[in-house]
Enzyme design. Sequence first.
Site, PDB file in Angstrom:
ATOM      1  N   ARG A   1     -53.824  -6.485   5.797  1.00  9.90           N
ATOM      2  CA  ARG A   1     -53.797  -5.446   4.558  1.00  9.90           C
ATOM      3  C   ARG A   1     -55.130  -4.547   4.202  1.00  9.90           C
ATOM      4  O   ARG A   1     -54.767  -3.434   3.659  1.00  9.90           O
ATOM      5  CB  ARG A   1     -53.287  -6.223   3.158  1.00  9.90           C
TER       6      ARG A   1
ATOM      7  N   ILE B   1     -51.240   0.954  -3.536  1.00 13.00           N
ATOM      8  CA  ILE B   1     -50.755   0.175  -2.623  1.00 13.00           C
ATOM      9  C   ILE B   1     -50.109  -0.988  -3.432  1.00 13.00           C
ATOM     10  O   ILE B   1     -50.991  -1.450  -4.258  1.00 13.00           O
ATOM     11  CB  ILE B   1     -51.625  -0.477  -1.707  1.00 13.00           C
ATOM     12  N   SER B   2     -48.859  -1.206  -3.300  1.00 10.46           N
ATOM     13  CA  SER B   2     -48.064  -2.224  -4.172  1.00 10.46           C
ATOM     14  C   SER B   2     -48.911  -3.655  -4.040  1.00 10.46           C
ATOM     15  O   SER B   2     -49.456  -3.960  -2.988  1.00 10.46           O
ATOM     16  CB  SER B   2     -46.776  -2.330  -4.008  1.00 10.46           C
ATOM     17  N   GLN B   3     -48.662  -4.398  -5.181  1.00 10.55           N
ATOM     18  CA  GLN B   3     -49.182  -5.674  -5.310  1.00 10.55           C
ATOM     19  C   GLN B   3     -48.379  -6.615  -4.144  1.00 10.55           C
ATOM     20  O   GLN B   3     -47.256  -6.395  -4.030  1.00 10.55           O
ATOM     21  CB  GLN B   3     -48.777  -6.418  -6.678  1.00 10.55           C
TER      22      GLN B   3
END
Length: 227
Positions: free
Chosen positions: A49, A75-77
């Site tokens: 990530r 950026i999403s969790q």
Amino acid sequence: MVNLHALPASALRGEGMTSQRARDRLVTKLVEEGIRDERVLEVIRQLPRHHFIDQALHSRAYENTALPIGHGQTISQPWIVARMTEALIEREVPGRVLEIGTGSGYQAAVLAGIVPTVYTVERIEELLRQARRRFRQLGIENLRSRHDDGKLGWESDAPFDAIILTAAGDRVPTKLLDQLRPGGVLVAPVGGPSQQLLVRLRKGDDGTVVREELGPVSFVPLLGGIG
Ligand code: SAH
């Protein structure tokens, strides 16, 4: 399909906060928070990530939080990426998935580790350019991307087996539902800026749509036009 075991060593190299141990800890947390699908957990265990965010934030890459990626976007969790992916593949692994809102490219890359073909659309050209560079560097080849207003979908390659929106609108754009094949599934955050629900829509073979609510979420807004 991308073979994460074959990722170049440079993509997986990491020390301390960006190491395999940091990813393993994140996966443990996701399991504690209810993520069960082994296919999803395995991709998150392997996909770097930190590769999808600015170097200055690398030390936070494996925290279970959304992080800024510039242009007012995030950026999403990891938990929400995992939950949405699970919701999308629960009954069967879709052959071709359309994502609206490429952003960093992380959600698209997670999908590319599980489904045969991913299509992803982003309205901000610079974000798309960066995401494409990341896909290239990671050797992800089962993914096509496009700079456009995702509310319009990807007409020329419709219908899709599954559609995922990673930005929230008051309603799911009609064009997207039109581009979902009968029997297909669509997962999206729906609502205004302060309150959104994650919903899953299943289109029956006769075209009727069944809606399920999966819980409260928080996403950046689905905007119109291109940036
Ligand atoms: N899936 C992304 C999440 C990014 S945030 C990730 O894993 O990083 C949501 C993204 O949706 C933003 O990049 C935003 O620019 C994009 N977006 C918002 N409205 C859009 C639209 N109409 N068409 C395409 N992308 C859109």
